[in-house]
Scaffold this motif. Structure first.
Motif, PDB file in Angstrom:
ATOM      1  N   PRO A 105       0.770  -1.246   0.000  1.00 41.21           N
ATOM      2  CA  PRO A 105       0.000   0.000   0.000  1.00 41.21           C
ATOM      3  C   PRO A 105       0.803   1.300   0.000  1.00 41.21           C
ATOM      4  CG  PRO A 105      -0.963  -1.576   1.524  1.00 41.21           C
ATOM      5  CD  PRO A 105       0.305  -2.187   1.016  1.00 41.21           C
ATOM      6  N   SER A 106       1.844   1.412   0.833  1.00 38.97           N
ATOM      7  CA  SER A 106       2.438   2.744   0.959  1.00 38.97           C
ATOM      8  C   SER A 106       3.449   3.052  -0.146  1.00 38.97           C
ATOM      9  CB  SER A 106       3.120   2.904   2.329  1.00 38.97           C
ATOM     10  OG  SER A 106       4.294   2.131   2.383  1.00 38.97           O
ATOM     11  N   ASN A 107       3.889   2.038  -0.900  1.00 41.58           N
ATOM     12  CA  ASN A 107       4.917   2.340  -1.910  1.00 41.58           C
ATOM     13  C   ASN A 107       4.565   1.788  -3.290  1.00 41.58           C
ATOM     14  OD1 ASN A 107       5.752  -0.467  -1.521  1.00 41.58           O
ATOM     15  ND2 ASN A 107       6.678   0.289   0.375  1.00 41.58           N
ATOM     16  N   SER A 154     -10.703  -4.151  -4.286  1.00 36.93           N
ATOM     17  CA  SER A 154     -11.383  -3.869  -3.019  1.00 36.93           C
ATOM     18  C   SER A 154     -10.541  -3.185  -1.963  1.00 36.93           C
ATOM     19  CB  SER A 154     -11.860  -5.186  -2.414  1.00 36.93           C
ATOM     20  OG  SER A 154     -10.731  -5.958  -2.033  1.00 36.93           O
ATOM     21  N   GLY A 155      -9.234  -3.434  -1.935  1.00 37.94           N
ATOM     22  CA  GLY A 155      -8.422  -2.969  -0.805  1.00 37.94           C
ATOM     23  C   GLY A 155      -8.483  -3.909   0.391  1.00 37.94           C
ATOM     24  N   GLY A 156      -9.202  -5.020   0.275  1.00 33.83           N
ATOM     25  CA  GLY A 156      -9.255  -5.995   1.376  1.00 33.83           C
ATOM     26  C   GLY A 156      -7.989  -6.834   1.374  1.00 33.83           C
ATOM     27  N   GLY A 209       3.360  -6.064   0.914  1.00 32.04           N
ATOM     28  CA  GLY A 209       3.839  -5.420   2.142  1.00 32.04           C
ATOM     29  C   GLY A 209       3.952  -6.413   3.297  1.00 32.04           C
ATOM     30  N   ASP A 210       4.813  -6.073   4.272  1.00 25.29           N
ATOM     31  CA  ASP A 210       5.028  -7.029   5.373  1.00 25.29           C
ATOM     32  C   ASP A 210       3.766  -7.229   6.202  1.00 25.29           C
ATOM     33  OD1 ASP A 210       5.274  -4.417   6.350  1.00 25.29           O
ATOM     34  OD2 ASP A 210       7.054  -4.834   7.575  1.00 25.29           O
ATOM     35  N   GLY A 211       2.935  -6.202   6.310  1.00 27.46           N
ATOM     36  CA  GLY A 211       1.653  -6.372   6.990  1.00 27.46           C
ATOM     37  C   GLY A 211       0.698  -7.189   6.133  1.00 27.46           C
ATOM     38  N   SER A 212       0.582  -6.820   4.884  1.00 27.21           N
ATOM     39  CA  SER A 212      -0.355  -7.485   3.973  1.00 27.21           C
ATOM     40  C   SER A 212      -0.057  -8.967   3.813  1.00 27.21           C
ATOM     41  CB  SER A 212      -0.295  -6.818   2.598  1.00 27.21           C
ATOM     42  OG  SER A 212      -0.641  -5.455   2.701  1.00 27.21           O
ATOM     43  N   PHE A 213       1.222  -9.325   3.924  1.00 22.48           N
ATOM     44  CA  PHE A 213       1.649 -10.702   3.686  1.00 22.48           C
ATOM     45  C   PHE A 213       1.035 -11.684   4.688  1.00 22.48           C
ATOM     46  CE2 PHE A 213       5.364 -13.777   3.113  1.00 22.48           C
ATOM     47  CZ  PHE A 213       5.037 -14.081   1.801  1.00 22.48           C
ATOM     48  N   ALA A 269       2.512   1.304   7.231  1.00 20.52           N
ATOM     49  CA  ALA A 269       2.869   2.688   6.909  1.00 20.52           C
ATOM     50  C   ALA A 269       1.685   3.474   6.348  1.00 20.52           C
ATOM     51  CB  ALA A 269       4.035   2.698   5.923  1.00 20.52           C
ATOM     52  N   VAL A 270       0.918   2.840   5.486  1.00 18.76           N
ATOM     53  CA  VAL A 270      -0.142   3.597   4.826  1.00 18.76           C
ATOM     54  C   VAL A 270      -1.190   4.076   5.838  1.00 18.76           C
ATOM     55  CG1 VAL A 270      -1.782   1.752   4.213  1.00 18.76           C
ATOM     56  CG2 VAL A 270      -1.446   3.659   2.655  1.00 18.76           C
ATOM     57  N   LEU A 271      -1.356   3.314   6.931  1.00 18.63           N
ATOM     58  CA  LEU A 271      -2.328   3.760   7.938  1.00 18.63           C
ATOM     59  C   LEU A 271      -1.776   4.953   8.720  1.00 18.63           C
ATOM     60  CD1 LEU A 271      -3.891   0.416   9.235  1.00 18.63           C
ATOM     61  CD2 LEU A 271      -4.659   1.934   7.402  1.00 18.63           C
TER      62      LEU A 271
HETATM   63  C1  TPP Z   1      -8.620  -7.269   5.570  1.00 16.31           C
HETATM   64  C2  TPP Z   1      -8.068  -5.915   5.873  1.00 16.31           C
HETATM   65  N1  TPP Z   1      -7.788  -5.596   7.170  1.00 16.31           N
HETATM   66  C3  TPP Z   1      -7.298  -4.382   7.444  1.00 16.31           C
HETATM   67  C4  TPP Z   1      -7.107  -3.449   6.470  1.00 16.31           C
HETATM   68  C5  TPP Z   1      -6.628  -2.052   6.803  1.00 16.31           C
HETATM   69  N2  TPP Z   1      -5.300  -1.797   6.236  1.00 16.31           N
HETATM   70  C6  TPP Z   1      -5.151  -1.096   5.103  1.00 16.31           C
HETATM   71  S1  TPP Z   1      -3.569  -0.895   4.689  1.00 16.31           S
HETATM   72  C7  TPP Z   1      -3.030  -1.730   6.047  1.00 16.31           C
HETATM   73  C8  TPP Z   1      -1.581  -1.875   6.335  1.00 16.31           C
HETATM   74  C9  TPP Z   1      -0.768  -2.490   5.244  1.00 16.31           C
HETATM   75  O1  TPP Z   1       0.535  -2.668   5.735  1.00 16.31           O
HETATM   76  P1  TPP Z   1       1.724  -3.192   4.851  1.00 16.31           P
HETATM   77  O2  TPP Z   1       1.266  -4.300   4.003  1.00 16.31           O
HETATM   78  O3  TPP Z   1       2.860  -3.450   5.739  1.00 16.31           O
HETATM   79  O4  TPP Z   1       2.022  -1.991   3.859  1.00 16.31           O
HETATM   80  P2  TPP Z   1       2.687  -0.559   4.127  1.00 16.31           P
HETATM   81  O5  TPP Z   1       1.558   0.376   4.407  1.00 16.31           O
HETATM   82  O6  TPP Z   1       3.601  -0.688   5.294  1.00 16.31           O
HETATM   83  O7  TPP Z   1       3.361  -0.236   2.850  1.00 16.31           O
HETATM   84  C10 TPP Z   1      -4.100  -2.166   6.806  1.00 16.31           C
HETATM   85  C11 TPP Z   1      -3.985  -2.963   8.046  1.00 16.31           C
HETATM   86  C12 TPP Z   1      -7.450  -3.814   5.152  1.00 16.31           C
HETATM   87  N3  TPP Z   1      -7.318  -2.977   4.128  1.00 16.31           N
HETATM   88  N4  TPP Z   1      -7.905  -5.052   4.887  1.00 16.31           N
END
Ligand code: TPP
Ligand code: MG
Length: 545
Positions: A381-383, A404-406, A435-439, A467-469
């Motif tokens: 998301p952030s990059n 969707s962004g889900g 992303g490390d969160g998305s993974f 980061a994007v949050l």
């Molecule tokens: C199922 C779901 N849960 C929560 C979110 C809210 N959300 C949007 S972006 C994000 C963080 C993504 O983090 P990361 O993948 O590490 O990417 P970064 O922003 O660090 O680049 C979250 C938790 C979402 N979009 N979908």
């Protein structure tokens, strides 16, 4: 004595699935699905996913890459629930998934034993085009036929059928009726001519291309139309399938994802022609008009709902490729228009590498080794903008993301796309940047990728945060939100636990070595790349420039 040869519901259904070429089934089994899966025929393949979010998204990626409906088999209500986020995404992606789920025995449903899918057609709604449980066992094949027809016809999308486990051994009415339906329709000729006239008459014309173009196989026609009209092309905001080469001199980037900057970006145009997208897929709320003063809008879509929900403009229903072909014939040559200034991609790197690297430095390193035929899947998301700068999309069906962004769709979808490559012998490597969160959301897909030795390379930019949050918190002025840091993840170790090759790569050299090795590996690789923490404006102030 003659034996009465009536097929079972099971046999009639498998014959129907064969006829419909639904012989790859993505699933996660339970006792309510075993009567369907018993004596699994040799000419079918069962792709096991270890959690239903992965099952659904792998099937979605596979369906998009093969351009064919795909069958999913989930475990009653619990499996449906786990898959639900990605069923929602499949609905917005408009992917024709035929989702079946087991149900308890009809005899017992009244007393709601364990595994009962209570109010079975309610759970997946509103994110399926149809949800149904056949009124009697004999209707199972007919219901699947109807589900297939509905899933495929525009706008395509997921459908859901709940099937009681005792239905499979029942006698069928006979062989299933196999039907065909159309997956596209041509635009109304008279209205098309009106659109063509308005387009030809426009002095300051903007083309906005959306996902339906690439989905319909209309990439080349889109390029030809833009060139004939000599008009700038924008990607529709938040499009999940880029549909125009991002290095083309007419390409002007993606429209901003919020109202005010988007309308600012269209200032000066007298007509915006949006092909294959809703009007518009916004994200953050930055109030403003939909269009600037003096700009009119035409929309082409195959989705009556997207035509109805457009905030402004006039719509024409039709398949993107067929409409582009027809417009190409009808519009006047635009050589008198002044072409736009080509985009400046702003590819700048520091002389001395950062430590850890920035996301841009990681993508720059990868792009030097980019195989021409690679397919990118993106959930970073952030990059994601940095990725687009260093790895622009230049070929059709070579970039996928979610509508969707889900989170938790793209990692398994990448496995499904890689599986489609494997089955077709296409040989295109899949590079999934996650992303490390998305993974973390559908990480179980790694086991499927390892089991089938899929040619997919997961590149995980690790900033240890959402980061994007944090960027969102700045935009919305919501300080001190908890839960935005990810302190404990060891992504390479997790990936190894799922049977993947995995490395941590810190420098340009390490990244390039890992990537080259992965491109030649017989199976998936996960490259965890620590990156510098950077917060940038969610909607760049200069996006209206
Ligand atoms: C199922 C779901 N849960 C929560 C979110 C809210 N959300 C949007 S972006 C994000 C963080 C993504 O983090 P990361 O993948 O590490 O990417 P970064 O922003 O660090 O680049 C979250 C938790 C979402 N979009 N979908
Ligand atoms: Mg992160």
């Amino acid at each position: 004595m003659t034996t009465h040869k009536v097929p079972t519901v099971w046999a009639a259904t498998y014959d129907l699935l064969r006829a419909l070429k639904l012989t790859t089934i993505f699933g996660n089994p339970g006792s309510t699905e075993q009567p369907f899966l018993k004596n699994f025929p040799d000419d079918f393949q069962y792709i096991l996913g270890l959690q239903e979010a992965s099952v659904v998204a792998m099937a979605d990626g596979f369906s998009q890459a093969t351009r064919h409906p795909t069958l999913v088999n989930l475990h009653t209500s619990a499996g449906t629930g786990n898959g639900m986020g990605n069923i929602m995404t499949a609905f917005l992606n408009k992917t024709p998934l035929i989702i079946t789920a087991g149900q308890q025995t009809r005899e017992m449903i009244l007393c709601e034993p364990m595994l009962t899918n209570r109010d079975e057609t309610t759970l997946p709604r509103p994110y399926v085009k149809w949800a149904y449980q056949p009124a009697r066992a004999q209707d199972v094949p007919g219901a699947i036929m109807r589900a297939y027809a509905l899933a495929l016809q525009p706008p395509s999308g997921p459908v859901y059928i709940s099937i009681p486990l005792d239905d499979w051994d029942q006698p069928a009415l006979g062989p299933a009726v196999v039907r065909t339906v159309s997956a596209r329709f041509a635009p109304d000729g008279e209205r098309l001519r009106e659109f063509a006239e308005r387009i030809s008459a426009s002095k300051r014309l903007a083309l906005v291309y959306g996902q339906e173009i690439d989905r319909s196989g209309g990439w080349d026609e889109g390029v030809a139309l833009a060139e004939k009209l000599n008009a700038p092309v924008f990607h529709a905001p938040n499009t999940e399938r880029p549909s125009f080469p991002e290095t083309h001199p007419l390409f002007q980037g993606m429209l901003p994802i919020a109202m005010e900057p988007l309308s600012d970006r269209l200032r000066g145009f007298d007509l915006a022609v949006v092909i294959g997208a809703p009007i518009f897929r916004y994200y953050p709320y930055i109030p403003g008009p939909v269009l600037p003063q003096g700009c009119q809008l035409l929309q082409v879509t195959n989705d009556p709902s997207d035509a109805a929900s457009a905030l402004v403009g006039d719509s024409l229903l039709g398949d993107a490729k067929l409409t582009l072909e027809a417009l190409l014939e009808l519009v006047e040559d635009g050589s008198s228009r002044t072409p736009p200034k080509p985009l400046d991609l702003q590819r700048k790197l520091p002389e001395l590498a950062n430590s850890p690297l920035t996301a841009s430095e990681v993508y720059a390193a990868l792009s030097e080794l980019r195989p021409e035929n690679a397919i990118v899947v993106q959930e970073t998301p952030s990059n994601l903008g940095d990725l687009a700068t260093w790895w622009p999309t230049v070929r059709p069906a070579s970039y996928y993301t979610f509508a969707s962004g889900g989170l938790g769709w793209n990692a398994p979808a990448a496995a499904g796309i890689a599986l489609a490559q494997k089955f077709s012998g296409g040989g295109q490597p899949v590079v999934a940047v996650i992303g490390d969160g998305s993974f973390q959301y559908s990480i179980q897909c790694l086991a499927t990728a390892a089991q089938h030795k899929l040619k997919v390379i997961y590149v995980v930019p690790c900033n240890g945060e959402y980061a994007v949050l944090k960027e969102f918190a700045l935009l919305e002025n919501t300080p001190n939100v908890p839960g935005l840091d990810l302190p404990v993840l060891d992504i390479a170790s997790t990936a190894k636990g799922f049977g993947c090759a995995a490395v941590q790569a810190r420098s340009r050299e390490e990244i390039q070595a890992a990537f080259s090795h992965a491109l030649n590996a017989d199976g998936p690789t996960v490259i965890a790349a620590p990156i510098k923490r950077e917060l940038r404006p969610l909607v760049p102030p200069d996006s209206a420039a």
